[in-house]
Write an enzyme that holds these catalytic residues in place. Structure first.
Site, PDB file in Angstrom:
ATOM      1  N   ASP A  34       0.906  -1.210  -0.079  1.00 45.69           N
ATOM      2  CA  ASP A  34      -0.124   0.119   0.019  1.00 45.69           C
ATOM      3  C   ASP A  34       0.865   1.394   0.055  1.00 45.69           C
ATOM      4  O   ASP A  34       0.577   2.360  -0.697  1.00 45.69           O
ATOM      5  CB  ASP A  34      -0.831   0.008   1.181  1.00 45.69           C
ATOM      6  CG  ASP A  34      -1.957  -1.171   1.404  1.00 45.69           C
ATOM      7  OD1 ASP A  34      -1.389  -2.268   1.043  1.00 45.69           O
ATOM      8  OD2 ASP A  34      -3.045  -1.128   1.839  1.00 45.69           O
ATOM      9  N   CYS A  82       1.726  -9.028   5.403  1.00 45.49           N
ATOM     10  CA  CYS A  82       1.274  -7.634   5.416  1.00 45.49           C
ATOM     11  C   CYS A  82      -0.185  -7.680   4.896  1.00 45.49           C
ATOM     12  O   CYS A  82      -1.015  -8.554   4.834  1.00 45.49           O
ATOM     13  CB  CYS A  82       1.996  -7.131   4.280  1.00 45.49           C
ATOM     14  SG  CYS A  82       3.513  -6.471   5.079  1.00 45.49           S
ATOM     15  N   LYS A 130      -2.764  -7.290   2.572  1.00 44.93           N
ATOM     16  CA  LYS A 130      -3.569  -8.058   1.720  1.00 44.93           C
ATOM     17  C   LYS A 130      -3.247  -9.586   1.713  1.00 44.93           C
ATOM     18  O   LYS A 130      -4.129 -10.675   1.225  1.00 44.93           O
ATOM     19  CB  LYS A 130      -3.862  -7.513   0.319  1.00 44.93           C
ATOM     20  CG  LYS A 130      -4.166  -5.867   0.482  1.00 44.93           C
ATOM     21  CD  LYS A 130      -5.342  -5.824   1.459  1.00 44.93           C
ATOM     22  CE  LYS A 130      -5.978  -4.319   1.598  1.00 44.93           C
ATOM     23  NZ  LYS A 130      -4.620  -3.576   2.339  1.00 44.93           N
ATOM     24  N   SER A 173      -6.123   3.140   5.773  1.00 40.23           N
ATOM     25  CA  SER A 173      -4.954   2.493   6.400  1.00 40.23           C
ATOM     26  C   SER A 173      -5.065   2.095   7.785  1.00 40.23           C
ATOM     27  O   SER A 173      -5.947   2.672   8.348  1.00 40.23           O
ATOM     28  CB  SER A 173      -3.632   3.235   6.302  1.00 40.23           C
ATOM     29  OG  SER A 173      -2.645   2.645   6.927  1.00 40.23           O
TER      30      SER A 173
END
Length: 576
Positions: free
Chosen positions: A82, A123, A125, A483
């Protein structure tokens, strides 16, 4: 240790001689092809610090499989970051990547009849993608978390980027040396970013679900412990196979409820409110947001971890991590759920106490001048209940989500004029150029799953909280997501979203927005600066809806498929 396990692929190997020939051509030998075969799947690659070291973890897992009489095969589907997608169209692909990674692991796991599965990711996803795939494949599975990055200078994290990036865009507010110093020190090692963002949250959720070894979530990525967990995962997968203890037998409804309790207690990312329901759907388990909200009304918030608290994820692990939180909340949890140890959660907690896990790492905390109670509050000292709330009202008839533990109390209740934008880029520009005022409610729409793929609004939320004029005085609502590092009054996942004709599509500048986190409400209470009755507002929004939504852009490939098929954020934003 050799387990007496019948190899699952034996019938398929006898059907077609080339099966064995192909494996022998892949550096296996004739003894290897008769052993239980373990798929080791990671997201190793040069994509970001959370993935660059995973080959070292899965290498240790391979050794553990060999030791226990199995034969491992390594596969890779690299994930994305991201942070590298902030502020441009690349962010639109990030949530869709969860589905793509899941699909690839499902493909890898389905063509060959594997006896067991070991997964490794760090992380945002990739962790939920792996857990979704584990649910689909439903074979004996262990997940290896990729651990925590080291803290940045002065016990900061890579999240300093918000302040740096805002000042970069304003003339005379920052020097080139300050920018360079941040770039060199912002991510000092491999591992997931050192705050309790989505990456760290989902590592904790994998452990809380029982699919990762006890204590493995958020272990520092540069310490020996994470390698030990990886070796143990390789050893223990054979035990799960002998017990026929599959992922679906571990990730039960009770396990999900346990995970939501831990999420509430640590102040986890709002993205888990997409990921956990989506994983559960793969197992035929429906999660109603009201169930999660009820948990957050009663569970004490124990985690003093940034962005909801003060400390980094490394300190959280030193303080006892997920097992310590589970131990403190034993009275709330179902202790009879099974885990990848082959034992129940209750048995694991007892074993860890006997092994001195809860005390062994406190000396590392002492290196930083900290004690456990400063990082994980005892329940009796917790100042608030829960961390996440679901809000409903005429703007969000299906629901929305806010992380109130990362929001100043002054903005838990707010009423103000809407400033409406049809993309994050427009909203961010308005913040940077000083066109947003204290008291405003920034509305960003057409950023939901069907809109643009549900990107996160981190660049804009950080611009707000890093602006001294706006911090603590401006709220943001969106059908997009945030986020896990987001701070401030940020209400996301507004459902139904604008792209499917949800009410948020028909708000205009000057409409009055009111939300109340304690009461779990969010509504438009006025039009063009004038407060009105709920019936009057409903009628005006209904009239505006006749104009329809703005045209959606033509897309192709993966993004077209995702934005055409994605479910509501309240249902996990996966595919039908």
């Amino acid at each position: 240790m050799m387990h007496n396990i019948k190899q699952k692929s034996t019938p398929e190997r006898l059907l077609w001689a080339q099966f064995d020939a192909l494996q022998l051509g892949t550096k296996w030998d004739e003894k290897d092809i008769t052993k239980p075969q373990i798929l080791i799947e990671d997201v190793y690659g040069d994509s970001h610090p959370g993935s660059v070291h995973l080959n070292q973890l899965t290498e240790q897992a391979k050794y553990g499989v060999f030791e226990s009489g199995g034969f491992p095969a390594q596969f890779h589907t690299t994930d994305l970051c991201d942070g590298c997608a902030q502020g441009h169209d690349g962010m639109n692909y990030i949530l869709a990547s969860r589905e793509a990674i899941c699909d690839m692991v499902e493909l890898h796991g389905s063509v060959t009849p594997w006896d067991g599965l070991i997964l490794s990711a760090s992380c945002d996803k990739s962790v939920p993608a792996h857990l979704k795939a584990a649910a689909r494949l439903d074979i004996p599975t262990i997940f290896i978390p990729g651990g925590s990055m080291r803290p940045s200078p002065y016990m900061t994290t890579s999240m300093v980027a918000g302040d740096i990036s805002l000042r970069q865009k304003r003339e005379g507010e920052i020097t080139n040396q300050e920018i360079r110093d941040y770039k060199i020190t912002g991510c000092p090692s491999c591992g997931a970013c050192a705050f309790l963002g989505t990456a760290s949250t989902m590592q904790c959720m994998a452990e809380a679900l029982g699919l990762a070894l006890p204590g493995s979530a958020l272990a520092p990525a540069t310490m020996r412990d994470i390698l030990q967990y990886s070796r143990d995962a390789g050893r223990k997968i054979m035990n799960l196979i002998s017990l026929n203890l599959t992922a679906g037998k571990i990730m039960t409804r009770d396990a999900f409820m346990n995970a939501f309790i831990i999420h509430s207690a640590i102040g986890g990312s709002t993205n888990a409110m997409i990921h956990l329901p989506s994983i559960a759907r793969e197992l035929g388990i429906e999660i109603d947001p009201s169930e999660i909200d009820e948990i957050n009304h009663k569970i004490p918030h124990l985690g003093n971890v940034t962005p909801s608290g003060e400390h980094e994820t490394e300190a959280f692990w030193f303080a006892g991590g997920v097992p310590m939180v589970q131990y403190l909340l034993k009275d709330y949890l179902n202790l009879d759920v099974l885990t990848v140890t082959g034992k129940t959660l209750g048995e694991n907690l007892e074993d860890m106490e006997k092994d001195n896990f809860y005390g062994r790492n406190l000396g590392y905390l002492a290196n930083y001048g900290l004690t456990r109670d400063q990082v994980i509050f005892p329940p009796e000292k917790a100042e608030e209940k829960g961390s996440i709330a679901f809000l409903k009202g005429n703007i969000a008839t299906e629901g929305s989500v806010v992380k109130y533990s990362a929001c100043v109390k002054e903005l838990h209740i707010h009423k103000g004029p809407a400033r409406v934008f049809n993309s994050e880029e427009e909203a961010h520009k308005a913040v940077v150029t000083g066109k947003i005022n204290p008291g405003d409610v920034v509305v960003i729409r057409y950023e939901g799953p069907r809109g643009s793929g549900m990107p996160e609004m981190f660049m804009t939320t950080e611009a707000i909280v890093c602006d001294k004029r706006l911090n603590g005085k401006v709220s943001l609502i969106t059908d997009g997501r945030f986020s896990g590092a987001t701070r401030g009054a940020a209400i996301g996942h507004i459902s139904p979203e604008a792209a499917v004709g949800g009410p948020i599509a028909f708000l205009k500048d000057g409409d009055i927005i009111e939300y109340n986190i304690p009461l779990r409400t969010i509504n438009c209470v006025g039009i063009a600066g004038k407060e009105m009755s709920p019936e009057e507002v409903e009628q005006i929004l209904k009239e505006r809806s006749k104009e329809g939504i703005i045209p959606r852009p033509d897309r192709k490939g993966l993004l077209k498929r995702y934005t055409s098929l994605a479910l509501s954020a309240m249902k996990g934003a996966g595919y039908e």
